[in-house]
Design a protein around this motif. Structure first.
Motif, PDB file in Angstrom:
ATOM      1  N   GLY A  13     -24.923 -69.820 -49.734  1.00 15.27           N
ATOM      2  CA  GLY A  13     -23.682 -70.034 -48.990  1.00 15.27           C
ATOM      3  C   GLY A  13     -23.955 -70.763 -47.688  1.00 15.27           C
ATOM      4  N   ARG A  14     -25.029 -70.343 -47.037  1.00 14.41           N
ATOM      5  CA  ARG A  14     -25.393 -70.941 -45.761  1.00 14.41           C
ATOM      6  C   ARG A  14     -25.720 -72.426 -45.958  1.00 14.41           C
ATOM      7  NH1 ARG A  14     -24.270 -70.357 -40.821  1.00 14.41           N
ATOM      8  NH2 ARG A  14     -25.639 -71.622 -39.573  1.00 14.41           N
ATOM      9  N   THR A  51     -22.668 -74.348 -46.562  1.00 20.04           N
ATOM     10  CA  THR A  51     -21.947 -74.538 -45.314  1.00 20.04           C
ATOM     11  C   THR A  51     -22.515 -75.729 -44.563  1.00 20.04           C
ATOM     12  OG1 THR A  51     -21.752 -72.177 -45.253  1.00 20.04           O
ATOM     13  CG2 THR A  51     -21.163 -73.369 -43.255  1.00 20.04           C
ATOM     14  N   THR A  64     -21.668 -78.890 -46.233  1.00 20.45           N
ATOM     15  CA  THR A  64     -20.268 -79.227 -46.026  1.00 20.45           C
ATOM     16  C   THR A  64     -20.066 -79.802 -44.637  1.00 20.45           C
ATOM     17  OG1 THR A  64     -19.812 -77.313 -47.357  1.00 20.45           O
ATOM     18  CG2 THR A  64     -17.954 -78.334 -46.208  1.00 20.45           C
ATOM     19  N   VAL A  82       1.454 -73.944 -40.382  1.00 22.12           N
ATOM     20  CA  VAL A  82       0.121 -74.281 -40.880  1.00 22.12           C
ATOM     21  C   VAL A  82       0.130 -74.471 -42.393  1.00 22.12           C
ATOM     22  CG1 VAL A  82      -2.136 -73.238 -41.253  1.00 22.12           C
ATOM     23  CG2 VAL A  82      -1.130 -73.217 -38.968  1.00 22.12           C
ATOM     24  N   GLU A  83       0.786 -73.530 -43.088  1.00 25.07           N
ATOM     25  CA  GLU A  83       0.778 -73.576 -44.554  1.00 25.07           C
ATOM     26  C   GLU A  83       1.584 -74.758 -45.078  1.00 25.07           C
ATOM     27  OE1 GLU A  83       2.303 -69.745 -45.303  1.00 25.07           O
ATOM     28  OE2 GLU A  83       0.364 -68.755 -45.107  1.00 25.07           O
ATOM     29  N   LEU A  88      -0.247 -77.961 -44.574  1.00 22.01           N
ATOM     30  CA  LEU A  88      -1.349 -78.162 -45.521  1.00 22.01           C
ATOM     31  C   LEU A  88      -0.803 -78.744 -46.832  1.00 22.01           C
ATOM     32  CD1 LEU A  88      -4.344 -77.710 -45.215  1.00 22.01           C
ATOM     33  CD2 LEU A  88      -4.095 -75.455 -46.230  1.00 22.01           C
ATOM     34  N   GLU A 103      -1.303 -82.649 -48.402  1.00 23.39           N
ATOM     35  CA  GLU A 103      -1.710 -82.906 -49.779  1.00 23.39           C
ATOM     36  C   GLU A 103      -0.754 -83.869 -50.470  1.00 23.39           C
ATOM     37  OE1 GLU A 103      -4.108 -80.707 -51.850  1.00 23.39           O
ATOM     38  OE2 GLU A 103      -2.992 -80.488 -53.728  1.00 23.39           O
ATOM     39  N   ILE A 157      -7.842 -84.662 -50.431  1.00 25.08           N
ATOM     40  CA  ILE A 157      -7.939 -83.376 -49.745  1.00 25.08           C
ATOM     41  C   ILE A 157      -6.905 -83.382 -48.628  1.00 25.08           C
ATOM     42  CG2 ILE A 157      -9.679 -84.111 -48.065  1.00 25.08           C
ATOM     43  CD1 ILE A 157     -10.926 -81.284 -48.386  1.00 25.08           C
ATOM     44  N   SER A 158      -6.401 -82.200 -48.297  1.00 22.09           N
ATOM     45  CA  SER A 158      -5.476 -82.088 -47.167  1.00 22.09           C
ATOM     46  C   SER A 158      -6.118 -81.283 -46.057  1.00 22.09           C
ATOM     47  CB  SER A 158      -4.181 -81.398 -47.592  1.00 22.09           C
ATOM     48  OG  SER A 158      -3.401 -81.094 -46.452  1.00 22.09           O
ATOM     49  N   TYR A 159      -5.975 -81.768 -44.834  1.00 21.01           N
ATOM     50  CA  TYR A 159      -6.376 -80.990 -43.666  1.00 21.01           C
ATOM     51  C   TYR A 159      -5.160 -80.465 -42.902  1.00 21.01           C
ATOM     52  CZ  TYR A 159     -11.218 -82.317 -44.352  1.00 21.01           C
ATOM     53  OH  TYR A 159     -12.470 -82.468 -44.871  1.00 21.01           O
ATOM     54  N   GLU A 182      -2.485 -79.737 -40.397  1.00 25.81           N
ATOM     55  CA  GLU A 182      -2.424 -80.089 -38.971  1.00 25.81           C
ATOM     56  C   GLU A 182      -3.734 -79.780 -38.268  1.00 25.81           C
ATOM     57  OE1 GLU A 182       0.633 -76.760 -38.340  1.00 25.81           O
ATOM     58  OE2 GLU A 182      -0.474 -76.725 -36.455  1.00 25.81           O
ATOM     59  N   GLU A 183      -4.785 -79.476 -39.050  1.00 28.73           N
ATOM     60  CA  GLU A 183      -6.003 -78.927 -38.444  1.00 28.73           C
ATOM     61  C   GLU A 183      -6.878 -79.963 -37.754  1.00 28.73           C
ATOM     62  OE1 GLU A 183      -6.175 -75.682 -38.474  1.00 28.73           O
ATOM     63  OE2 GLU A 183      -4.401 -75.572 -39.766  1.00 28.73           O
ATOM     64  N   ARG A 184      -6.761 -81.228 -38.145  1.00 29.78           N
ATOM     65  CA  ARG A 184      -7.646 -82.248 -37.580  1.00 29.78           C
ATOM     66  C   ARG A 184      -6.836 -83.428 -37.033  1.00 29.78           C
ATOM     67  NH1 ARG A 184     -12.279 -79.704 -38.109  1.00 29.78           N
ATOM     68  NH2 ARG A 184     -13.424 -79.665 -40.070  1.00 29.78           N
ATOM     69  N   ARG A 202      -8.527 -71.259 -33.004  1.00 28.53           N
ATOM     70  CA  ARG A 202      -8.867 -72.670 -33.123  1.00 28.53           C
ATOM     71  C   ARG A 202      -9.811 -73.058 -31.986  1.00 28.53           C
ATOM     72  NH1 ARG A 202      -5.052 -76.582 -35.133  1.00 28.53           N
ATOM     73  NH2 ARG A 202      -3.447 -75.075 -34.666  1.00 28.53           N
ATOM     74  N   ILE A 211     -12.965 -74.796 -41.064  1.00 33.11           N
ATOM     75  CA  ILE A 211     -11.590 -74.348 -40.873  1.00 33.11           C
ATOM     76  C   ILE A 211     -11.346 -73.133 -41.771  1.00 33.11           C
ATOM     77  CG2 ILE A 211      -9.160 -74.993 -41.032  1.00 33.11           C
ATOM     78  CD1 ILE A 211     -10.124 -77.961 -40.973  1.00 33.11           C
ATOM     79  N   MET A 213      -8.330 -70.131 -42.138  1.00 35.29           N
ATOM     80  CA  MET A 213      -6.972 -70.021 -41.605  1.00 35.29           C
ATOM     81  C   MET A 213      -6.108 -69.053 -42.403  1.00 35.29           C
ATOM     82  SD  MET A 213      -6.178 -73.808 -43.024  1.00 35.29           S
ATOM     83  CE  MET A 213      -4.431 -73.948 -42.817  1.00 35.29           C
ATOM     84  N   PHE A 248     -12.225 -73.903 -45.676  1.00 30.88           N
ATOM     85  CA  PHE A 248     -12.770 -75.178 -46.152  1.00 30.88           C
ATOM     86  C   PHE A 248     -14.281 -75.078 -46.341  1.00 30.88           C
ATOM     87  CE2 PHE A 248      -9.429 -78.535 -45.625  1.00 30.88           C
ATOM     88  CZ  PHE A 248      -8.397 -77.713 -45.220  1.00 30.88           C
ATOM     89  N   VAL A 249     -14.814 -73.887 -46.446  1.00 24.74           N
ATOM     90  CA  VAL A 249     -16.281 -73.728 -46.434  1.00 24.74           C
ATOM     91  C   VAL A 249     -16.958 -74.478 -47.577  1.00 24.74           C
ATOM     92  CG1 VAL A 249     -16.321 -71.559 -47.736  1.00 24.74           C
ATOM     93  CG2 VAL A 249     -18.122 -72.047 -46.071  1.00 24.74           C
ATOM     94  N   LEU A 302      -5.367 -77.227 -53.233  1.00 21.75           N
ATOM     95  CA  LEU A 302      -5.224 -76.143 -52.266  1.00 21.75           C
ATOM     96  C   LEU A 302      -5.189 -74.780 -52.945  1.00 21.75           C
ATOM     97  CD1 LEU A 302      -2.358 -77.675 -50.062  1.00 21.75           C
ATOM     98  CD2 LEU A 302      -4.821 -77.806 -49.659  1.00 21.75           C
ATOM     99  N   MET A 339      -4.150 -71.412 -51.123  1.00 22.41           N
ATOM    100  CA  MET A 339      -3.779 -71.007 -49.759  1.00 22.41           C
ATOM    101  C   MET A 339      -2.674 -69.970 -49.743  1.00 22.41           C
ATOM    102  SD  MET A 339      -1.460 -74.038 -48.193  1.00 22.41           S
ATOM    103  CE  MET A 339       0.130 -74.448 -48.884  1.00 22.41           C
TER     104      MET A 339
END
Lengths: 178, 465
Positions: free
Chosen positions: A3-4, A7, A10, A117-118, A121, A125, A148-150, A152-154, B209, B235, B237, B253-254, B279, B281
């Motif tokens: 997992g590490r 990460t 990623t 947020v949801e 997202l 997408e 991929i969708s981010y 409003e996170e980025r 955040r 991220i 959430m 998003f890991v 997604l 979510m």
């Protein structure tokens, strides 16, 4: 442990993706390879110059293609349908993608900070899917594109006003191969 | 059941109970007039009542919009200075006063007004009665080898006798469980005097955040003991706290693509739960803990599904071209409320847990993030009004809404387990922080500080977890 490592991978991939996304004026690192090779030894200097020129032109053409492929497109508030300016940008992209069939891209959908947020997202997408569907209509192989969708996170631009929001309602196009 | 716990009250004559306006939270009184609390005794009662009125009016920042009362009659309870007057005793008294006041079931007088001094072995019942006190909490907090021992007595003032004496072991004040152990005393007092279960042993999870990433955190419901749940450096959430308290599930998003993971609520290794393409979510764990409602885009656009966590079977509930997301279970697990923009703009809908009987519940502007109250009768959600988001509640069977907030953007309502409070995020202070308020919009309290905090999820009662 796995997992590490995932990460880290990623994070590295994201960092690379962002770096490529942010520096479209510079040629991507993969383009350095042909340039770094020493010029072939030959007695005909004119041929060597021509070869170098051709190589340089190819490099510039590829660089231009990278540039137009990475051009962002923008959306109206709470919309995922393609505006006319976005369609034109995508048409230019499609030409570049046809010219360099080895290039593969990841389409990243984004939303401005307004909305939940949801929902954002899901909206991001939709925006990525809209660009992908249009590129498929223009003849680009669907296997060459992931989405991929981010949400409003980025945000691309910090700020809490329309000037920032209009820049953040966007699709980014990240070259992941080629 | 409630009557059983109220036995000590018997049939109390209504006449001795002071009018409520004679009571004011000592906290509000102190903040407005710090010098007054020690001189209360010198004041005649009528001026005190007038003072209480004016303080109450100024302390109330947002107008209460009474829908109907969930708590019929508040009980006047005083918390005497706990002995000896050491730091631990003061902390115990402060937390008890906060918890009892927060529960909405008590008018709390914290500290001793000065004239009320025990002349004999017990409290001066007649003096406390002058203040309208129905119950009095007294006690000692004494050091033991491994922490403190709190001996807490509850007295019935009109009957002039102690009705409960209990001893509680407290860890060292520096230990992680110190405040939670005191919250347990609060819950015991609430149970003793009302027969209801308190929520002093709850926490609130949320996303924080920082530098483009988000991690999941949690904090005691009163804003103490903030800690980190995830350390995924990406991220993460929209957390949802499982109804058994053990896990927090969230989107992360890991792995690169947004997937659903769950982590131990106290922090620890996150495990993947749902990892479809696209997604995964908006997790909402069913009240029985066996099912997970979630949003997937694997079949084209955002649709709501229910995952049977044990059997791993997946059932799709919605079929349309709109974005369907933000599912929230009814307390009996038979229905799901959700948001959908199938009509063009996001609106609130409900359906059976199998996806049938879809009906629209709210007919206002753009609406998001519905949350079904644990009492089952109301649904809170977010509606865009004049360009800002506000928290609204409506009856679960449909009907007119009540707007609870008015300042800044207010999002992501999450109910307390007793259904009397709502956690939400708000930009009223500039950055986004977590706040709580009463079910009717009263008593807005800030829980986090510093900004960057969103998506609260109120835990169930955690007890000693």
């Amino acid at each position: 442990m796995l997992g590490r490592r995932l990460t880290l991978l990623t994070v590295t991939a994201l960092a690379l993706g962002l770096a490529v996304g942010c520096s479209r004026k510079q040629p991507p690192a993969t383009d350095d390879r042909p340039r770094a090779e020493p010029p072939p030894a030959t007695e005909n200097a004119g041929d060597a110059d021509a070869a170098r020129r051709a190589e340089e032109e190819a490099r510039l053409a590829r660089e231009a293609a990278y540039g137009s492929i990475q051009d962002m497109i923008f959306f109206d508030f709470d919309r995922s349908d393609l505006r006319e300016d976005a369609r034109q940008t995508l048409q230019t992209k499609a030409e570049a993608l046809r010219q360099f069939p080895d290039i593969r891209i990841r389409i990243e959908g984004h939303a401005d900070e307004r909305g939940t947020v949801e929902y954002n997202l899901a909206l991001g997408e939709r925006r990525a899917d809209a660009a992908r569907a249009y590129l498929i209509d223009l003849g680009i192989d669907s296997d060459r594109m992931t989405t991929i969708s981010y949400g409003e996170e980025r945000p691309a631009v910090d700020g809490h006003n329309e000037a920032a929001w209009s820049q953040n309602r966007r699709d980014e196009f990240v070259i992941i191969g080629g | 059941m409630m009557a059983d716990f109220r036995v000590p009250l018997l049939a109390e004559p209504a006449t001795w109970v002071f009018p409520r306006l004679g009571w004011v939270s000592s906290r509000a009184l102190k903040s407005a007039h710090p010098e007054l609390t020690s001189k209360l005794a010198a004041l005649a009662l009528v001026p005190l009542m007038l003072l209480a009125l004016s303080v109450d009016a100024t302390a109330q920042q947002e107008v209460r919009l009474g829908i109907r009362g969930y708590v019929d009659e508040k009980i006047n309870v005083a918390i005497d200075e706990l002995m000896p007057q050491n730091a631990a005793a003061r902390t115990v008294a402060e937390i008890l006063a906060f918890d009892l006041d927060y529960s909405l079931r008590f008018n709390v007088l914290e500290g001793n007004p000065g004239v009320v001094r025990a002349s004999g072995p017990g409290p001066d019942y007649e003096s406390w009665a002058i203040f309208g006190t129905q119950y009095l909490v007294t006690g000692t907090v004494s050091p033991t080898g491994a922490g403190y021992s709190a001996e807490i007595d509850i007295h019935h003032i009109p009957f002039q006798r102690s009705i409960s004496q209990r001893t509680y072991a407290l860890p060292d004040p520096g230990a992680a469980g110190f405040r939670m152990a005191i919250h347990e005393i609060s819950n015991a007092i609430i149970r003793e005097l009302t027969g209801e279960e308190g929520i002093a042993d709850t926490r609130i999870g949320f996303a924080s955040r920082r530098r483009g990433d988000k991690e999941i955190y949690a904090i005691d419901y009163d804003g103490a003991n903030q800690y980190r749940v995830t350390s995924l450096d990406t991220i993460s959430m929209t957390p949802d706290w499982s109804r058994d308290g053990a896990r927090i599930c969230f989107t992360t998003f890991v792995s690169g693509d947004p997937d659903l993971y769950c982590a131990p609520a106290g922090g620890g290794r996150a495990q993947p739960i749902s990892t479809n393409p696209g997604l995964d979510m908006a997790p909402s764990i069913s009240p029985d803990g066996r099912r997970l409602a979630l949003t997937l885009t694997k079949d084209g656009n955002a649709e709501i599904y229910v995952l049977d966590v044990g059997g791993r079977s997946l059932r799709r509930l919605t079929y349309n071209l709109g974005i369907d997301t933000a599912p929230s279970w009814s307390p009996n697990g038979r229905q799901i409320v959700f948001e959908s923009d199938r009509g063009g703009v996001a609106q609130i809908f409900a359906m059976d847990a199998e996806g049938a009987n879809v009906r629209q519940l709210a007919f206002g502007g753009e609406a998001h993030s519905p949350a079904w109250s644990p009492q089952g009768d109301r649904i809170a959600y977010v509606e865009r009004m004049g360009g800002r988001f506000q928290i609204v509640t409506i009856p679960a069977d449909g009907g007119g809404g009540t707007v609870l907030t008015s300042t800044g953007d207010n999002e992501d309502p999450s109910w307390s387990p007793d259904g009397l409070h709502i956690a939400f995020s708000s930009t009223r202070g500039g950055g986004s922080d977590i706040y709580t308020m009463d079910w009717d919009g009263g008593n807005i309290r800030q829980v986090t500080r510093g900004g960057g905090y969103v998506s609260p999820t109120w835990s169930p009662k955690l007890g000693s977890q």
